[in-house]
Write an enzyme that holds these catalytic residues in place. Structure first.
Site, PDB file in Angstrom:
ATOM      1  N   HIS A   1      -0.652  -2.599   2.126  1.00  0.00           N
ATOM      2  CA  HIS A   1       0.741  -2.621   1.995  1.00  0.00           C
ATOM      3  C   HIS A   1       1.204  -3.592   0.896  1.00  0.00           C
ATOM      4  O   HIS A   1       0.587  -4.865   0.845  1.00  0.00           O
ATOM      5  CB  HIS A   1       1.445  -3.325   3.451  1.00  0.00           C
ATOM      6  N   CYS A   2       2.082  -3.081   0.062  1.00  0.00           N
ATOM      7  CA  CYS A   2       2.486  -3.823  -1.051  1.00  0.00           C
ATOM      8  C   CYS A   2       4.220  -3.792  -0.975  1.00  0.00           C
ATOM      9  O   CYS A   2       4.931  -2.931  -0.969  1.00  0.00           O
ATOM     10  CB  CYS A   2       2.067  -2.985  -2.556  1.00  0.00           C
TER      11      CYS A   2
END
Length: 147
Positions: free
Chosen positions: A107-108
């Site tokens: 997840h960014c």
């Protein structure tokens, strides 16, 4: 470490371009795209092309360390390009049983979270449960140098 692509895995389908997901980055190791249900100003996922179910399959091996490092580099570059004025960036993985898809995915986030309560989904509940920051995972899987 991993296996062949899974025909039932939605992320494997994305790596094969079998779904209409808009691709932000693709190379021979990783694919990046927007999260279908974003939790932040920008919320991207970076996945390996190879099917690796979760962080639990990663070991202290050079190839695992290189893969996660590459995933982080790609995510960071995308957020710096697309959200240069974000409050903060955050990168990490859900650990079983809190992962939603059994295909490793980073997840960014370009923060803030939207809505703010979504931050709850990304809390660490200890070293092996909940959300783990990418840098902490890299520390965990860093190969031990031989003397």
């Amino acid at each position: 470490m991993a296996g062949a692509l899974s025909s039932s895995c939605i992320f494997c389908q994305i790596t094969r371009a079998s779904t209409p997901a808009p691709i932000l980055h693709q190379d021979d190791k990783v694919v990046a795209f927007q999260d279908i249900s974003p939790s932040a100003l920008k919320h991207y996922l970076v996945i390996p092309v190879e099917h690796i179910p979760t962080v639990k399959q990663l070991r202290r091996r050079a190839e695992d360390f290189a893969l996660v490092s590459n995933m982080l580099d790609v995510g960071r570059a995308l957020l710096e390009r697309d959200a240069p004025h974000a409050e903060q960036y955050r990168f990490g993985f859900h650990q079983p049983p809190f992962n939603s898809v059994n295909h490793l995915h980073l997840h960014c986030f370009a923060l803030p979270y939207t809505p703010r309560w979504r931050a709850m989904k990304y809390l660490s509940l200890g070293p092996f449960v909940g959300f783990i920051e990418a840098e902490k995972l890299l520390e965990r899987i860093k190969p031990v140098s031989s003397l």
